[in-house]
Design a protein around this motif. Sequence first.
Motif: not given
Length: 362
Positions: A157-178
Motif C-alpha cells: 500500500a505504501s508503494c508509489q506507482t508511476f504508470l503510463g507513457p507520461r513517465f516514459a524514460l526518454l532522452r532529453e532530445e525527445f522533448q521536441c517538436a513533432a
Amino acid sequence: MRVLIRADASIAIGSGHIARCLTLAHTLRKQQVDVQFACRQLPGHALQRLRDAGFVTHALPGHYVQEHSGADIEAALPWQEDIYALGEQLADEPTFDWLIVDHYGLDARWETAARQLTHRLMAIDDLANRPHAVDVLLDQNYSAQVLDNPYAQWVGASCQTFLGPRFALLREEFQCAAIAIKPRVERVLVNFGGFDAAHQVHATLLALKGFDDLSVDIVAGLHNPDWEALQALCAERPNWYLQALTDDFFGLMQRADLFIGAGGGTTWERAALGLPTLCISVAHNQALNARLLGQAGVHRYLGPHECVTTEQLTHAIRDLIADPAQRLSMAERSRVLVDGCGAERLANTLIGHEFFAASEQP
C-alpha cells in the motif's frame, strides 16, 4: 546521493532494459548523482557501453549454478545466487541511497534481500505478473495506464506507482517538436531492437523490395543473425542504407516518414516525434501494449512476428503510404501520450524534490 541500477542486456534479453535505465542514469547524473550499474556478463552484455558512457560497473556472473539453460527472458533467476554475487561485488561500497532493478527474472524475494545494500528500492516493470517489495514502481506502458490498477495485488500500500507513457524514460532530445506529416512517404526507417533475434529486419526488407521509390534506413542491431543477407539486399539498392548501430537514431527518426519496428522502448520515442508506425511485436511482453496502442490509433499493430507474412506486411506498407489522413491521425494521437519529460519526473522523485501523482494525466 548514490544510486545502483541492476539490469541486464544480452542477445536473448535485448538491450531495452539497459537503454531506458541509461537514460534515467544520465538524467540523474546531470543532478550530481553518482550512478553505478550491476550487470551480468551474458552474451551481448552492455558493460563496456556503460563504461564508455562514464559509469562505474559491477560485473556479475554470466551463469548461475541453479539457472536453467534455455529459459526465456521472463523466467525467474536464482535470486539467492544473484544477491550473493551482488553483495560480493559491493563488499567495499557504502550503502546506496536507491537501488533500481529492471529485470523480469527478479521479484520481491530478491528486493527484500537487497534492502541490506540500499535505503530505498525502485522497480521498473512491464509485466504486472509478480510481487514487488519496493518503494517506487514504474511501468511506462500504455497498458498500465488504461487497465484497472494492474499492480494492486503486486505491491504494498505504501508503494508509489508511476504508470503510463507520461513517465516514459526518454532522452532529453525527445522533448521536441513533432515531425511534419507529408502527403507522400519518401523515407522509411526499419529497426527491431538492439539484436533482432526474431529475424524481423530481414523479413521487413523482403516486404519492401517492391517499393523502389522509397529511401530506407536500416538499423539492424548488433550481431544481427541475417547480416550477410541484409548486406546482399542493400547492395542491389542504392537508396537503402544499412548500419548495425547508429549514434544518431534520433536524427534518423526525424527524417523518416514511416517507421517499421517492434513494440519495445522505441514505441515512446516514435510517439514523442509523432512518427507513423507499423508495429510488429517480437517478444511476448510487447504484445498487450502494442495491441492496445493499435486499438487507440497510435500505430497500426500487425501482430506477433511469427504470425505476420511478407505479403501482409507489404499490403500494410502500401495501405499506410496511400493514407496520409491515417498517418496524421497516428501522429496526433501519439503526441497526446508522451511529452518526453518522464526521466526528469522520475529523477526528481528519487532525489526527493517532489512526488508526482501517478494518476495525474497529461
